[in-house]
Design an enzyme around this catalytic site. Structure first.
Site, short mmCIF file in Angstrom:
data_model
loop_
_atom_site.label_atom_id
_atom_site.label_comp_id
_atom_site.label_asym_id
_atom_site.label_seq_id
_atom_site.Cartn_x
_atom_site.Cartn_y
_atom_site.Cartn_z
N THR A 34 0.84 -1.20 0.00
CA THR A 34 0.00 0.00 0.00
C THR A 34 0.87 1.25 0.00
O THR A 34 0.58 2.22 -0.72
CB THR A 34 -0.94 0.00 1.22
OG1 THR A 34 -1.72 -1.19 1.21
CG2 THR A 34 -1.87 1.20 1.19
N GLU A 218 -4.43 -5.35 -5.25
CA GLU A 218 -4.90 -6.74 -5.06
C GLU A 218 -5.24 -7.40 -6.39
O GLU A 218 -6.30 -8.01 -6.57
CB GLU A 218 -6.14 -6.77 -4.13
CG GLU A 218 -5.92 -6.16 -2.75
CD GLU A 218 -5.11 -7.06 -1.81
OE1 GLU A 218 -4.55 -8.08 -2.28
OE2 GLU A 218 -5.02 -6.73 -0.62
N GLN A 248 -1.09 -15.17 -2.40
CA GLN A 248 -2.23 -14.85 -1.55
C GLN A 248 -3.54 -14.82 -2.34
O GLN A 248 -4.51 -14.18 -1.93
CB GLN A 248 -2.02 -13.51 -0.84
CG GLN A 248 -0.86 -13.52 0.14
CD GLN A 248 -0.79 -12.26 0.98
OE1 GLN A 248 -1.59 -12.03 1.89
NE2 GLN A 248 0.17 -11.41 0.68
N ARG A 594 0.10 -13.95 8.93
CA ARG A 594 -0.63 -12.97 9.76
C ARG A 594 0.10 -12.76 11.08
O ARG A 594 -0.17 -11.79 11.79
CB ARG A 594 -2.05 -13.47 10.10
CG ARG A 594 -3.01 -13.71 8.94
CD ARG A 594 -3.09 -12.59 7.96
NE ARG A 594 -2.17 -12.81 6.86
CZ ARG A 594 -1.74 -11.87 6.05
NH1 ARG A 594 -2.09 -10.63 6.22
NH2 ARG A 594 -0.90 -12.16 5.05
#
Length: 688
Positions: A34, A218, A248, A594
């Protein structure tokens, strides 16, 4: 003076400074994608001097679009008279259609309908055509058709299967209805936009020249229609920058096509690829497990995450006897962690399938731990579980009209709301419950009130309840098997889009029911129901709030202390005809990455499976991640295709897969191309 490059590593800086031509930024988990994307937008506007109106940045959520807009504008100190267009794909489609839908002969005062409106319309059409198919199934199929640019007439020609033929018929009526009423559904926002750009080359050229610098976040989550739309938008300049991570890509089940990112360079000539491999989130042991696991996938571009944080605690494996022991152990550990001053927001427990949340919910409640369930309902609040509980309440108290009304048409029996209202009214006039009235009334009396079909179904239900009330007296343990055989709740969910998940939840409940009886042979049905009521009221627990969620819901999040439960074969990875082992492995990669510092992977010896307790093997992923050694863990490759998928062949067009078979290193697909069945190797077709 502070520069926008000050906080970028060399790979990020290289991506930001790329101006012209297609760019694929392959951004690993926690690698600052990002930051890279927003800095590049700021660089184009604030340093290069590109007009903000000539940029277009597309995302998948409004939240992401808003956050990225704020960050980009902050980097250029808001030195622009108007902000760049940064929105979701569907918002862009809406804006475009407001200006150009008239080219399709439609008015721009169209109304966008939401998913509930869509289902309501489909339900009315299905009723009119006397077609009994799951509305969720129909909504999903029509969405799939539109995102594959399939018109109703084409769909009808491409299938022999009765359900899909009926779906095509409803699709035709549905599309005619929304056009006549000037409605636009969610999928139309992209489909109609593409059709206009495809049909009018001059407009396509104009729009492409307006948005000369396009960026997509994405990208691994895009579908076929979104790729085709991007090809049109970038047709005049090829200045398309996409950011994504093939490792992902976990949304194949809802239409995302991993080939879009894997084959980006073949769609857009002279592509430059930059890999972001420095991970700022996780310690080295966590990344080593993630890298080692994902290397077993063949369908990937390849990268290796490197930890910026360096060494940390080893990834821990937690072995338990069963799910109750697993939940209790995790809850006790979390209590200890909280007592050490760790904030609850830094702790989470993840699972692959929602049915596994039940044991966690109960284990946390017993230890007095509050929790929030993200991305799903609490186990006892799920519709299919509430249905079973309502049936059990009727077996306990047949005069419970509240529960009776809930189940009277579940599964569907053709007893509509109007019939239920009539039955309620006359039962009330006789001072009887619905069950008591149905038991007392004659078939002829009921036929006069609600018609032959509904009366017959109502009488049959009353008879089933009477029989099951007697069965429950005989054996509480054996009851759920007889109940399912009689009522067929699981069967009613098989054709639903989320039917597999719902059936797993039902099996989990049946298994829990049997287990409760085994643990307390003197337990009565009333006691069981009272225990459930107490469990479902745990929202009142005060104190620290821990996060429990599915791995899908956790994507994009991070936690200091992370537990992943259900690391067993058939639970994670899921196995069977509908399983794509490479996507399962990508889910494992997402779960592991994560974690920031402390990661615990949990497995048990036995777990409820399809309603019964079963001894179960630990997940192959533990071996593939290099965390255990086991000769029994065999690395296997699986076809990305499964029975029922729509595929496209460059010669034969669109067809539906009827069978998948392994042949050497390839997979042979039996495909039905509009009635003409052919066996084709999987590398010669594309999913749609």
């Amino acid at each position: 003076m502070k520069s926008i490059f000050d906080e970028l590593n060399p790979s990020q800086k290289e991506a930001v400074e790329h101006i012209d031509g297609p760019l694929l930024i392959l951004a690993g988990a926690g690698s600052g994608k990002t930051k890279t994307l927003t800095t590049r937008l700021a660089y184009l506007i604030g340093e290069v001097g590109i007009d903000p109106g000539n940029t277009l940045t597309l995302t998948f959520t409004n939240k992401a679009a808003s956050e990225m807009r704020e960050r980009a504008l902050r980097l250029i100190n808001n030195q622009t008279s108007y902000p760049p267009l940064l929105c979701t794909f569907h918002k862009f489609g809406l804006l475009f259609l407001k200006f150009h839908i008239e080219k399709l002969g439609r008015s721009n005062n169209f109304v966008v309908i939401d998913s509930d409106d869509k289902k309501r319309l489909l339900r009315a059409i299905a009723k009119e055509l006397k077609i009994d198919l799951s509305i969720s199934f129909l909504a999903n199929e029509i969405s799939k058709y539109k995102n594959s640019l399939l018109n109703p007439d084409i769909v009808g020609q491409k299938t022999e299967h009765d359900d899909y033929r009926k779906a095509a018929m409803i699709y035709e009526h549905y599309q005619r209805n929304i056009v006549e009423n000037n409605l636009v559904d969610f999928d139309d926002l992209l489909m109609l936009t593409y059709q206009i750009l495809d049909k009018f080359p001059d407009l396509r050229q104009e729009i492409s020249n307006r948005y000369r610098y396009i960026m997509v976040d994405e990208y691994q989550d895009t579908n076929e229609l979104q790729l085709k739309l991007l090809e049109h938008l970038a047709s005049e300049h090829n200045n398309l920058c996409v950011v994504g991570d093939d490792d992902q890509s976990i949304y194949g089940w809802r239409g995302a096509n991993i080939r879009n990112i894997l084959e980006f360079s073949s769609h857009f000539r002279d592509t430059r690829t930059i890999k972001l491999e420095t991970n700022y989130r996780s310690t080295e042991p966590i990344l080593e497990a993630a890298n080692t696991l994902i290397e077993h996938n063949s369908g990937r571009l390849g990268k290796n995450l490197i930890s910026y944080k360096g060494d940390g605690p080893a990834v821990r494996l937690q072995h338990s006897l069963d799910e109750a022991h697993e939940a209790k152990s995790i809850a006790k550990e979390i209590k200890t962690i909280l007592s050490q001053g760790v904030h609850p927001d830094e702790i989470a427990v993840l699972y692959r399938i929602n049915a596994l949340s039940r044991s966690l919910e109960e284990g946390f409640a017993k230890e007095g731990l509050g929790f929030k369930l993200i991305g799903g309902m609490r186990f006892y609040e799920r519709a299919e579980i509430k249905d079973i509980i309502s049936y059990l309440r009727i077996f306990s108290n047949s005069h419970d009209d509240f529960s009776f009304i809930r189940i009277i048409n579940k599964p569907k029996r053709g007893i509509g709301k109007a019939s239920i209202d009539k039955l309620q009214k006359i039962a009330y006039e006789h001072h009887l419950s619905l069950y008591a009235y149905g038991d007392a009334a004659s078939a002829k009396e009921l036929e006069k009130i609600i018609g032959n079909s509904a009366a017959s179904a109502f009488k049959k239900l009353i008879k089933q309840i009477k029989m099951l009330k007697e069965e429950i007296k005989e054996s509480l343990y054996n009851f759920v098997g007889i109940f399912e055989e009689t009522i067929k709740l699981k069967e009613s969910y098989q054709s639903m889009v989320d039917g597999f998940e719902r059936i797993l939840n039902i099996d989990e409940f049946y298994g829990y029911f049997r287990d409760a009886i085994i643990k307390n042979t003197d337990m009565t049905l009333d006691e069981f129901l009272n225990d459930i009521t107490l469990q479902s009221e745990q929202d009142q627990v005060e104190g620290e709030i821990i996060t429990i969620m599915s791995i899908h819901a956790a994507k994009g999040l991070e936690f200091e202390h992370l537990y992943v439960i259900g690391m067993e074969e058939e639970f994670f990875p899921l196995l069977g005809d509908n399983c794509n082992i490479e996507e399962e492995r990508r889910l494992g990669y997402v779960a592991i990455t994560r974690a920031k510092t402390n990661l615990t992977l949990c497995y048990v010896d036995s777990r409820f499976y399809k309603g019964r307790r079963k001894m179960i093997d630990k997940s192959r992923f533990l071996g593939e991640a290099g965390l255990i050694k086991s000769a029994s863990l065999v690395i296997s490759k699986s076809s990305a295709y499964k029975k029922g998928d729509l595929v496209k062949h460059k010669i034969f067009g669109i067809g539906r897969i009827e069978a998948v078979n392994k042949t050497g290193k390839e997979f042979k697909l039996l495909i039905n191309f509009g009635g003409n069945k052919r066996e084709i190797l999987s590398s010669f077709v594309q999913p749609i």
